[in-house]
Design an enzyme around this catalytic site. Structure first.
Site, PDB file in Angstrom:
ATOM      1  N   ASP A  15       0.863  -1.186   0.027  1.00  0.00           N
ATOM      2  CA  ASP A  15       0.042  -0.157   0.033  1.00  0.00           C
ATOM      3  C   ASP A  15       0.846   1.123  -0.019  1.00  0.00           C
ATOM      4  O   ASP A  15       1.670   1.399   0.824  1.00  0.00           O
ATOM      5  CB  ASP A  15      -0.832  -0.045   1.238  1.00  0.00           C
ATOM      6  CG  ASP A  15      -2.213   0.811   1.246  1.00  0.00           C
ATOM      7  OD1 ASP A  15      -1.949   1.952   0.669  1.00  0.00           O
ATOM      8  OD2 ASP A  15      -3.197   0.621   1.715  1.00  0.00           O
TER       9      ASP A  15
ATOM     10  N   LYS B 146       8.630  12.956 -29.057  1.00  0.00           N
ATOM     11  CA  LYS B 146       8.358  12.553 -30.250  1.00  0.00           C
ATOM     12  C   LYS B 146       9.218  12.979 -31.226  1.00  0.00           C
ATOM     13  O   LYS B 146       9.374  14.247 -31.398  1.00  0.00           O
ATOM     14  CB  LYS B 146       6.826  12.706 -30.657  1.00  0.00           C
ATOM     15  CG  LYS B 146       5.723  11.705 -30.181  1.00  0.00           C
ATOM     16  CD  LYS B 146       4.636  12.022 -30.494  1.00  0.00           C
ATOM     17  CE  LYS B 146       3.449  11.302 -29.904  1.00  0.00           C
ATOM     18  NZ  LYS B 146       3.045   9.920 -30.290  1.00  0.00           N
TER      19      LYS B 146
ATOM     20  N   ASP C 205      -6.798  16.625 -21.209  1.00  0.00           N
ATOM     21  CA  ASP C 205      -6.037  15.410 -21.572  1.00  0.00           C
ATOM     22  C   ASP C 205      -5.085  15.819 -22.429  1.00  0.00           C
ATOM     23  O   ASP C 205      -3.758  15.094 -22.331  1.00  0.00           O
ATOM     24  CB  ASP C 205      -7.188  14.507 -22.011  1.00  0.00           C
ATOM     25  CG  ASP C 205      -6.328  12.929 -22.205  1.00  0.00           C
ATOM     26  OD1 ASP C 205      -5.410  12.631 -21.533  1.00  0.00           O
ATOM     27  OD2 ASP C 205      -6.938  12.382 -23.142  1.00  0.00           O
TER      28      ASP C 205
ATOM     29  N   HIS D 222       0.007  18.085 -24.824  1.00  0.00           N
ATOM     30  CA  HIS D 222       0.509  17.826 -26.079  1.00  0.00           C
ATOM     31  C   HIS D 222       0.476  18.899 -27.141  1.00  0.00           C
ATOM     32  O   HIS D 222       1.307  19.264 -27.930  1.00  0.00           O
ATOM     33  CB  HIS D 222      -0.274  16.619 -26.501  1.00  0.00           C
ATOM     34  CG  HIS D 222      -0.031  15.528 -25.635  1.00  0.00           C
ATOM     35  ND1 HIS D 222       0.839  15.246 -24.785  1.00  0.00           N
ATOM     36  CD2 HIS D 222      -0.878  14.134 -25.315  1.00  0.00           C
ATOM     37  CE1 HIS D 222       0.563  14.228 -24.089  1.00  0.00           C
ATOM     38  NE2 HIS D 222      -0.449  13.424 -24.399  1.00  0.00           N
TER      39      HIS D 222
ATOM     40  N   LYS E  45     -11.861  12.183 -29.749  1.00  0.00           N
ATOM     41  CA  LYS E  45     -11.935  10.633 -29.798  1.00  0.00           C
ATOM     42  C   LYS E  45     -13.224  10.174 -30.743  1.00  0.00           C
ATOM     43  O   LYS E  45     -13.952  11.041 -30.892  1.00  0.00           O
ATOM     44  CB  LYS E  45     -12.388  10.261 -28.158  1.00  0.00           C
ATOM     45  CG  LYS E  45     -11.477  10.678 -27.268  1.00  0.00           C
ATOM     46  CD  LYS E  45     -10.275   9.858 -27.123  1.00  0.00           C
ATOM     47  CE  LYS E  45      -9.239  10.071 -25.988  1.00  0.00           C
ATOM     48  NZ  LYS E  45      -7.976   9.611 -26.207  1.00  0.00           N
TER      49      LYS E  45
END
Ligand code: BG6
Length: 459
Positions: free
Chosen positions: A87, A174, A227, A232, A318
């Site tokens: 834990d 990247k 997100d 990004h 998405k």
């Protein structure tokens, strides 16, 4: 610790989690294969597992996400691997970790866990003596807004010096994103025209054909803007818009990035479209009636000499028709409209899944008439191959102690200031069908500049 010291152990919390499964194990295999990882590797999680189960999990991860199991690399990884099951709230877990660390003096601790667990893990690392001489790697999101990002930073700074904190925005690692700077500045046919005098608009599309893939409860806390836009896609804007970085000191790229972020005006809510794909509310972990966006499109303005009056458009979603991140840099039209009608003077920079660079140009249509027609000249097509993946590169840099490709706190804060007006808006999200390009309102946004260019066939 100074920048030149190499870490002598790699610890990752969240060893049984999603990120480890999708990204970390494949990266570790790649690093071992290239001879870049020769230190003990210690996974930590609370799963009631032993090391054999972790090994099975690694095999499954490499099969699914690592291009297959490389038996030689896997054997080495297994030999170096240790596992602590316990834990995160229990100091004993960290005492066990400290015993496994043995003589290691400069471990790197990668927190691949939900941010709500960062404080307790960081405090227990300190209490068990495992933070001494160590580095810490954390994953975005870095907070939920500006205030919580600052709070997170205070928590980390209670134990770690800024030079020991490595914040991962994997887009910075990247190949294709780094190439933006090289391509812009290293080519004489582009460098002089990369500004408001010649560029009409810049558009960035991050389309993903899949949904939230079982991450419903994470997504409920995030939404598309937190997100992928705050991190990004703003990083991509930064690389596209920055001034030439000096080559004489290591921080120059990060300095130029933060300068761009500070020049972007906070988002105007009238220039934002938020959408939600049909069926999102039936995803496990999603609240009925959720107003979280799975698609966002927006216009940014950069208040700088170079970019005055050049709109930057971003859309991310998405359940789109394709999976692809692409930048379209659209140039202004020459004046003779008959020769130059249409939207076809552009640079296409595809960043994912493959790297592609193409120039949209107009040539004479064969025949009697003196009219142009569009063509696209492909400069580079590099399929996703055996290149060093973003995670592999970034974990290697963190072990080497080079922070250049990690998000700096001032940039994180500046990016939150940009997106903050767009967070948690009360206005209802607009529904869109799976497999479409998002709500129709999104098309109005780019109407004056010829529409969203990424999804258009040559005209
Ligand atoms: C992650 C987001 O940071 O980036 C995901 O949380 C997204 O929602 C992913 O799918 C995209 O990364 P890549 O490298 O596959 O383009």
């Amino acid at each position: 610790m100074t920048d030149t010291i190499r870490s002598d152990a790699f610890v990752f919390f969240g060893a049984t989690g999603d990120l480890a499964y999708k990204k970390i194990f494949p990266a570790l295999q790649g690093m071992i294969r290239r001879g870049h990882l020769d230190v003990p590797i210690i996974g930590v999680a609370k799963q009631g597992w032993g090391i054999e189960q972790l090994r099975d999990r690694i095999r499954a991860s490499l099969t699914e996400h690592g291009g297959g199991v490389d038996e030689r690399a896997f054997t080495k990884l297994s030999e170096r691997l240790a596992y602590v099951d316990g834990d995160y709230n229990d100091l004993e877990t960290f005492r066990q970790l400290s015993r496994k660390l043995g003589d290691a003096k400069h471990p790197v601790h990668y927190l691949a866990i939900p941010p709500s667990l960062f404080p307790v893990v960081v405090q227990n690392l300190a209490a068990s003596g495992s933070a001494k001489g160590a580095r810490v790697i954390i994953e975005k999101p870095f907070g939920r807004d500006l205030a919580s990002a600052r709070q997170l930073n205070r928590t980390l700074h209670e134990v770690f010096d800024e030079s020991a904190i490595f914040r991962i925005d994997h887009y910075l690692g990247k190949e294709a994103v780094q190439n933006l700077v090289v391509f812009r500045f290293a080519n004489t046919f582009l460098e002089p025209v990369w500004n408001r005098n010649y560029i009409e608009s810049i558009q960035i599309t991050m389309a993903e054909s899949f949904g939230v893939q079982g991450r419903g409860s994470f997504y409920e806390e995030a939404g598309a803007i937190r997100d992928v836009v705050q991190n990004h896609l703003l990083s991509v804007v930064g690389f596209l818009a920055m001034e030439p970085p000096a080559t004489t000191y290591n921080e120059s790229i990060r300095d130029e990035l933060v300068k761009v972020f500070r020049q972007i005006a906070p988002l105007d809510v009238n220039n934002i479209v938020r959408g939600q794909f049909d069926g999102y509310q039936r995803e496990p972990g999603v609240k009925p009636g959720s107003n979280v966006e799975t698609f966002a499109a927006m216009r940014l303005d950069i208040d700088s000499w170079r970019w005055a009056d050049v709109p930057f458009f971003i859309r991310a979603g998405k359940c789109m028709p394709v999976t692809e991140t692409e930048v379209m840099v659209d140039f202004k039209r020459p004046p003779i409209t008959k020769l130059a009608r249409g939207t076809d003077n552009y640079v296409r920079l595809r960043l994912t899944p493959d790297l592609k660079i193409a120039l949209g140009a107009r040539v004479k249509r064969p025949g009697d008439e003196m009219v142009g027609e569009p063509t696209e000249l492909s400069l580079l097509e590099q399929p996703k191959g055996d290149e060093v993946g973003a995670y592999e590169r970034l974990l290697g840099e963190a072990i080497d102690g080079d922070p250049a490709l990690f998000s700096r706190q001032d940039a994180v804060e500046a990016a939150w200031k940009v997106v903050e007006p767009a967070l948690d808006l009360e206005k209802a999200v607009e529904p869109y069908s799976r497999g479409s390009w998002g709500p129709a309102a999104c098309d109005l946004m780019t109407r004056d500049v010829g529409g969203w260019l990424s999804s258009q066939p040559l005209r």
